[in-house]
Write a protein that holds these residues in place. Structure first.
Motif, PDB file in Angstrom:
ATOM      1  N   GLN A 142     -12.406   8.657  -5.144  1.00 52.48           N
ATOM      2  CA  GLN A 142     -12.795  10.031  -4.871  1.00 52.48           C
ATOM      3  C   GLN A 142     -11.756  10.463  -3.865  1.00 52.48           C
ATOM      4  O   GLN A 142     -11.083  11.570  -3.483  1.00 52.48           O
ATOM      5  N   ASN A 143     -11.119   9.335  -2.851  1.00 59.83           N
ATOM      6  CA  ASN A 143     -10.075   9.672  -1.895  1.00 59.83           C
ATOM      7  C   ASN A 143      -8.608   9.538  -2.324  1.00 59.83           C
ATOM      8  O   ASN A 143      -7.772   9.877  -1.459  1.00 59.83           O
ATOM      9  N   ASN A 144      -8.582   9.162  -3.609  1.00 56.34           N
ATOM     10  CA  ASN A 144      -7.165   8.854  -3.950  1.00 56.34           C
ATOM     11  C   ASN A 144      -6.320  10.102  -3.864  1.00 56.34           C
ATOM     12  O   ASN A 144      -5.255   9.955  -3.069  1.00 56.34           O
ATOM     13  N   ASN A 145      -6.495  11.036  -4.300  1.00 58.61           N
ATOM     14  CA  ASN A 145      -5.869  12.489  -4.385  1.00 58.61           C
ATOM     15  C   ASN A 145      -5.473  12.985  -2.849  1.00 58.61           C
ATOM     16  O   ASN A 145      -4.514  13.284  -2.706  1.00 58.61           O
ATOM     17  N   LEU A 146      -6.440  12.660  -2.157  1.00 60.46           N
ATOM     18  CA  LEU A 146      -6.322  13.224  -0.710  1.00 60.46           C
ATOM     19  C   LEU A 146      -5.055  12.530  -0.082  1.00 60.46           C
ATOM     20  O   LEU A 146      -4.411  12.680   0.482  1.00 60.46           O
ATOM     21  N   ILE A 147      -5.419  11.136  -0.165  1.00 60.08           N
ATOM     22  CA  ILE A 147      -4.616  10.251   0.506  1.00 60.08           C
ATOM     23  C   ILE A 147      -2.891  10.284  -0.071  1.00 60.08           C
ATOM     24  O   ILE A 147      -2.314  10.178   0.759  1.00 60.08           O
ATOM     25  N   ALA A 148      -2.955  10.511  -1.419  1.00 62.68           N
ATOM     26  CA  ALA A 148      -1.491  10.581  -2.035  1.00 62.68           C
ATOM     27  C   ALA A 148      -0.961  12.038  -1.628  1.00 62.68           C
ATOM     28  O   ALA A 148       0.198  12.133  -1.332  1.00 62.68           O
ATOM     29  N   SER A 149      -1.989  12.895  -1.295  1.00 62.20           N
ATOM     30  CA  SER A 149      -1.366  14.625  -1.066  1.00 62.20           C
ATOM     31  C   SER A 149      -0.833  14.397   0.158  1.00 62.20           C
ATOM     32  O   SER A 149       0.075  15.199   0.666  1.00 62.20           O
ATOM     33  N   LYS A 150      -1.028  13.713   1.170  1.00 63.68           N
ATOM     34  CA  LYS A 150      -0.569  13.657   2.445  1.00 63.68           C
ATOM     35  C   LYS A 150       0.600  12.649   2.735  1.00 63.68           C
ATOM     36  O   LYS A 150       1.207  12.394   3.830  1.00 63.68           O
ATOM     37  N   ALA A 151       1.068  12.090   1.722  1.00 64.85           N
ATOM     38  CA  ALA A 151       2.102  10.954   1.665  1.00 64.85           C
ATOM     39  C   ALA A 151       3.534  11.842   1.715  1.00 64.85           C
ATOM     40  O   ALA A 151       3.738  12.511   0.874  1.00 64.85           O
ATOM     41  N   PRO A 152       4.316  11.120   2.692  1.00 63.10           N
ATOM     42  CA  PRO A 152       5.719  11.688   2.781  1.00 63.10           C
ATOM     43  C   PRO A 152       6.344  11.478   1.491  1.00 63.10           C
ATOM     44  O   PRO A 152       5.839  10.307   0.447  1.00 63.10           O
ATOM     45  N   ALA A 153       7.624  11.892   0.807  1.00 57.88           N
ATOM     46  CA  ALA A 153       7.980  11.517  -0.415  1.00 57.88           C
ATOM     47  C   ALA A 153       8.440  10.174  -0.338  1.00 57.88           C
ATOM     48  O   ALA A 153       9.241   9.632   0.669  1.00 57.88           O
ATOM     49  N   LEU A 155       6.533   7.704  -0.666  1.00 51.99           N
ATOM     50  CA  LEU A 155       5.387   6.585  -0.179  1.00 51.99           C
ATOM     51  C   LEU A 155       4.450   6.500  -1.121  1.00 51.99           C
ATOM     52  O   LEU A 155       3.832   7.601  -1.435  1.00 51.99           O
ATOM     53  N   ASP A 156       4.231   5.363  -1.715  1.00 50.03           N
ATOM     54  CA  ASP A 156       3.112   5.462  -2.898  1.00 50.03           C
ATOM     55  C   ASP A 156       1.694   5.311  -1.996  1.00 50.03           C
ATOM     56  O   ASP A 156       1.517   4.911  -0.692  1.00 50.03           O
ATOM     57  N   THR A 157       0.934   5.383  -3.100  1.00 45.64           N
ATOM     58  CA  THR A 157      -0.903   5.553  -2.586  1.00 45.64           C
ATOM     59  C   THR A 157      -1.130   4.074  -1.725  1.00 45.64           C
ATOM     60  O   THR A 157      -1.969   4.137  -0.949  1.00 45.64           O
ATOM     61  N   ARG A 158      -0.761   2.920  -2.613  1.00 44.02           N
ATOM     62  CA  ARG A 158      -1.173   1.722  -1.919  1.00 44.02           C
ATOM     63  C   ARG A 158      -0.684   1.489  -0.588  1.00 44.02           C
ATOM     64  O   ARG A 158      -1.536   1.166   0.517  1.00 44.02           O
ATOM     65  N   THR A 159       0.310   1.666  -0.381  1.00 44.55           N
ATOM     66  CA  THR A 159       0.885   1.847   1.041  1.00 44.55           C
ATOM     67  C   THR A 159       0.351   2.741   1.856  1.00 44.55           C
ATOM     68  O   THR A 159       0.107   2.345   3.241  1.00 44.55           O
ATOM     69  N   CYS A 160       0.066   3.846   1.573  1.00 44.13           N
ATOM     70  CA  CYS A 160      -0.548   4.754   2.496  1.00 44.13           C
ATOM     71  C   CYS A 160      -2.032   4.305   2.773  1.00 44.13           C
ATOM     72  O   CYS A 160      -2.539   4.643   3.893  1.00 44.13           O
ATOM     73  N   ARG A 161      -2.719   3.659   1.921  1.00 41.31           N
ATOM     74  CA  ARG A 161      -3.988   3.167   2.188  1.00 41.31           C
ATOM     75  C   ARG A 161      -3.862   1.827   3.215  1.00 41.31           C
ATOM     76  O   ARG A 161      -4.672   1.762   4.102  1.00 41.31           O
ATOM     77  N   GLY A 162      -2.964   1.300   2.977  1.00 45.66           N
ATOM     78  CA  GLY A 162      -2.540   0.074   3.897  1.00 45.66           C
ATOM     79  C   GLY A 162      -2.320   0.504   5.373  1.00 45.66           C
ATOM     80  O   GLY A 162      -2.687   0.140   6.505  1.00 45.66           O
ATOM     81  N   LEU A 163      -1.651   1.512   5.406  1.00 46.62           N
ATOM     82  CA  LEU A 163      -1.382   2.134   6.778  1.00 46.62           C
ATOM     83  C   LEU A 163      -2.838   2.927   7.501  1.00 46.62           C
ATOM     84  O   LEU A 163      -2.964   2.788   8.703  1.00 46.62           O
ATOM     85  N   LEU A 164      -3.512   3.710   6.364  1.00 46.09           N
ATOM     86  CA  LEU A 164      -4.794   4.119   7.106  1.00 46.09           C
ATOM     87  C   LEU A 164      -5.772   2.995   7.524  1.00 46.09           C
ATOM     88  O   LEU A 164      -6.249   2.893   8.685  1.00 46.09           O
ATOM     89  N   LEU A 165      -5.752   1.539   6.792  1.00 48.10           N
ATOM     90  CA  LEU A 165      -6.542   0.568   7.287  1.00 48.10           C
ATOM     91  C   LEU A 165      -6.035  -0.089   8.440  1.00 48.10           C
ATOM     92  O   LEU A 165      -6.839  -0.581   9.461  1.00 48.10           O
ATOM     93  N   GLN A 166      -4.750  -0.048   8.643  1.00 43.02           N
ATOM     94  CA  GLN A 166      -4.302  -0.829  10.109  1.00 43.02           C
ATOM     95  C   GLN A 166      -4.338   0.335  11.027  1.00 43.02           C
ATOM     96  O   GLN A 166      -4.687  -0.001  12.305  1.00 43.02           O
ATOM     97  N   PHE A 167      -4.360   1.620  10.883  1.00 42.54           N
ATOM     98  CA  PHE A 167      -4.595   2.551  11.817  1.00 42.54           C
ATOM     99  C   PHE A 167      -6.281   2.681  12.211  1.00 42.54           C
ATOM    100  O   PHE A 167      -6.532   2.512  13.567  1.00 42.54           O
ATOM    101  N   LEU A 168      -6.937   2.463  11.289  1.00 37.39           N
ATOM    102  CA  LEU A 168      -8.405   2.344  11.600  1.00 37.39           C
ATOM    103  C   LEU A 168      -8.760   1.230  12.365  1.00 37.39           C
ATOM    104  O   LEU A 168      -9.648   1.091  13.185  1.00 37.39           O
TER     105      LEU A 168
END
Length: 422
Positions: A142-153, A155-168
């Motif tokens: 459900q969150n895939n598209n949201l996470i990908a939509s906010k990524a800078p050019a 930056l893949d989705t798995r890296t974005c999720r990793g950044l989110l986990l580190q941030f949380l």
């Protein structure tokens, strides 16, 4: 270089400041499900699912003839399968993949197989005897598209999720994680990203990266970091934590060296404790295991590159029963391992467990002859809790081992909460 990682982190997290409360709550919910995945047997479910997939693929292979081919663009089920196979392949595939797919051919007999492929990940999760896994996979997709939509050019989705986990983990280390605190820290990331002061940090990171990374080099950087000033304690802490993470996973500086030189420079001990490194290691494991699922896309595209549709069907059988199935075995076991490590990092063991509580009760009986709770006196305890490794929540013991009674209690607080039942 190290500065690139810090720029990327601050840039990506700053985009979440203006995100809707509903979407941020969805991210927090996904992390909570991930943290609490617990133990589960996924191999049985994966093997059962791929037995079905393999049988369907063999049926397609046996029915397919050379002239039986159709453009994938004309086969809606095939398109859906490619886009959703593997926890939302659309979020992982490159944008140009759509054009590539439209040029491929596939057996027109493959509709049932493609339909099954479309739901493979959810079907596996549903068969695992742990509802958390199914809920996590659903929320992840459900969150895939949201996470990908906010990524800078770039930056893949798995890296974005990793950044989110580190941030949380960063937020939870300092305060209670809520939509409000998430937005507060995202605002701090935005302030840092748009500041002039952060440029000095970028330069210092790059200088360290180009150095020999000796103890003296690391100490010099830590002295800079300890003296770096910014109008806001949250922002200073965020930069210190991010830099220490980059030193560990990107610059490959030993954690012991980082800790020793940070303490020598007078950085707060909590910024370099085992919890910080544990969270980084867990996020690294998570990113690696998501890469395993992403590799499924390469296998599928490789199959679609085969021009002869009969050969293509043969290849699908082989790959489904080989590397694709193995990817799913590795994925579900991998998220279990990384979730366990991540939880241990953000929720350090308090020393409490259901088994330890039973031991404390037995010690009380040995010292005083019995324990009495709400008028019921217990002089003997046999066995242990139903789940002796349980570390939080309500524990149970249902073997009548409390002198013939069953019981329940809050872990770590049995003295006030222990209740006996027949």
């Amino acid at each position: 270089m190290g500065s690139t990682d810090l720029i990327t982190y601050l840039n990506y997290m700053s985009t979440w400041e203006s995100e809707s409360e509903e979407n941020i709550d969805g991210i927090i919910s996904e992390q909570a499900l991930f943290v609490n995945l617990g133990e589960f047997d996924s191999d049985t479910a994966v093997n059962a699912e791929f037995t079905t997939l393999y049988d369907l693929s063999c049926e397609v292979r046996d029915l397919t003839v050379a002239k039986d081919a159709t453009q994938i663009a004309a086969d809606g089920a095939a398109v859906a399968a490619i886009w959703s196979f593997g926890l939302g392949m659309a979020a992982f595939a490159a944008l140009e993949a759509a054009e590539i797919i439209q040029q491929k051919v596939i057996s027109s007999k493959s509709t049932d197989l493609n339909n099954k492929l479309t739901s493979a990940d959810a079907d596996i999760a549903a068969q695992i005897k742990n509802s958390q896994v199914s809920d996590y996979v659903a929320k992840y997709k459900q969150n895939n598209n949201l996470i990908a939509s906010k990524a800078p050019a770039g930056l893949d989705t798995r890296t974005c999720r990793g950044l989110l986990l580190q941030f949380l983990a960063e937020v939870q280390k300092k305060t209670t994680l809520t939509v409000g605190t998430f937005k507060q820290y995202a605002e701090s990331a935005r302030r840092l990203y748009n500041s002039d002061e952060i440029n000095a940090v970028y330069d210092a990171l790059d200088t360290l990266n180009l150095s020999q990374k000796t103890d003296a080099d690391v100490k010099k950087f830590m002295d800079f970091l300890a003296g770096w000033n910014f109008p806001g304690e949250t922002e200073i802490s965020m930069v210190q934590n991010a830099c220490i993470a980059i030193m560990s996973y990107k610059l490959k500086i030993a954690n012991d060296t980082i800790k020793a030189q940070a303490e020598a420079a007078g950085l707060p001990v909590e910024e370099v404790d085992a919890t910080a490194f544990g969270a980084m290691d867990a996020v690294g494991k998570f990113i690696a295991v998501v890469a395993v699922v992403m590799s499924v896309a390469d296998v599928v595209f490789e199959i679609l590159d085969i021009e002869n549709v009969v050969t293509q069907c043969d290849k699908m059988c082989d790959q489904l029963n080989g590397p694709i199935k193995q990817s799913y075995l590795d994925y579900f076991n991998g998220i279990k391992t990384s979730a366990r490590a991540y939880k241990a990092a953000i929720q350090p063991d308090s020393g409490n467990s259901a088994g330890r509580d039973i031991q404390q009760m037995q010690s009380q009986i040995q010292q005083w002859g019995s324990i009495t709770q709400f008028g019921i006196q217990i002089s003997e305890i046999t066995g242990t809790a139903d789940n002796p490794d349980q570390k939080s929540g309500t524990a149970t013991k249902t073997d009548h081992g409390f002198s013939g009674y069953n019981g329940s209690w809050e872990i770590g607080n049995w003295g006030d909460t222990l209740r006996f039942t027949n």
